[in-house]
Motif scaffolding. Structure first.
Motif: not given
Length: 280
Positions: A155-158, A194-195, A246-247
């Motif tokens: 999860a990058d930046g999600i 929050i990420t 997580l999209d």
């Protein structure tokens, strides 16, 4: 008016809690028992063994039950879950358990199919759609990663509105004990987005430990799961589920906790402080 005798009334008060050793089931059980309500714990290790993959265990677990907290493992969004959970709910209603509180995941298309399968049984249903559990960091799943000092996750930046399992349990108990919630669907989230990197940073702040967050591709995460002993089929299904939720679809807050309990949901920072000992 038709009056049931005392024996039958007592029997229908019995609440079956599936996943009774899991993150939410354990908490739901503790709360119901704290209220003095009769509970039957359903798990493979229970006194009356219960196994989702062994329908022959279902009838004994359902005998005399009036209400069910239904938390399917591994996940209500997995392929095949709707068929298994629907069949179980049908059996439950036929056995006299007309009241079902169903836990599913937020933003999962497979979970919606599971909800529909349970609704089709005619049960008095409440659906609880939960965001990503805060407790995934402290109870199985990601706890070893946190302890190791680096949390690898796809999860990058999600951003995610992490929800506390205690809030889920409080809502489930309210739904099981108050007919007001029949026919309702509640989305449960925490109070802020929050990420995953921020979540790990808050755990680091709460513990005083150095813990890093490292986003990884889904395929690498899946390979890591298999390397750590997860069955390849499960890892592939879990990868697909993460790809779905997580999209970005869940980057919003919902108000189910306040709607049911009349209070704000617990914050992730409070969760991290309260569970600091788990990571040391």
């Amino acid at each position: 008016m038709h009056m049931t005798n005392t024996k039958n009334t007592a029997a229908t008060d019995l609440i079956l809690v599936t996943g009774a050793t899991g993150k939410t089931g354990r908490r739901v059980t503790e709360r119901l028992e704290g209220l003095g309500l009769p509970v039957r714990k359903a798990s493979r290790s229970a006194e009356i063994p219960f196994d989702w993959d062994a329908p022959e265990t279902w009838d004994a677990a359902l005998a005399g039950v009036g209400k069910v907290y239904l938390a399917y493992s591994p996940d209500a969004g997995f392929p095949g879950a709707a068929e298994i959970v629907g069949a179980f709910a049908e059996r439950a209603v036929a056995a006299g358990a007309s009241r079902i509180v169903l836990l599913t995941g937020r933003g999962e298309e497979g979970a919606v199919r599971t909800e529909e399968a349970v609704r089709a049984t005619g049960a008095d249903l409440t659906v609880i759609r939960a965001a990503f559990f805060a407790q995934n960091f402290s109870e199985d799943f990601l706890i070893d990663a946190v302890r190791s000092g680096t949390v690898y996750f796809p999860a990058d930046g999600i951003a995610e509105p992490f929800v506390d399992a205690d809030d889920i349990a409080d809502v489930a108990v309210a739904a099981l004990t108050d007919g007001l919630h029949i026919g309702r669907t509640y989305e449960l989230t925490g109070p802020r987005l929050i990420t995953f990197a921020q979540a790990v940073a808050e755990i680091a702040a709460a513990t005083g430990l150095e813990i890093a967050y490292a986003p990884v591709p889904l395929e690498a995460f899946e390979e890591g799961m298999v390397a750590e002993g997860a069955p390849a089929e499960f890892a592939a299904l879990f990868r697909d589920l993460l790809a779905e939720v997580l999209d970005g679809r869940n980057q919003s807050l919902a108000h189910g906790v306040r709607d049911v309990l009349g209070r704000a949901p617990r914050d992730f920072a409070d969760y991290a402080r309260e569970n600091a000992a788990a990571w040391k």
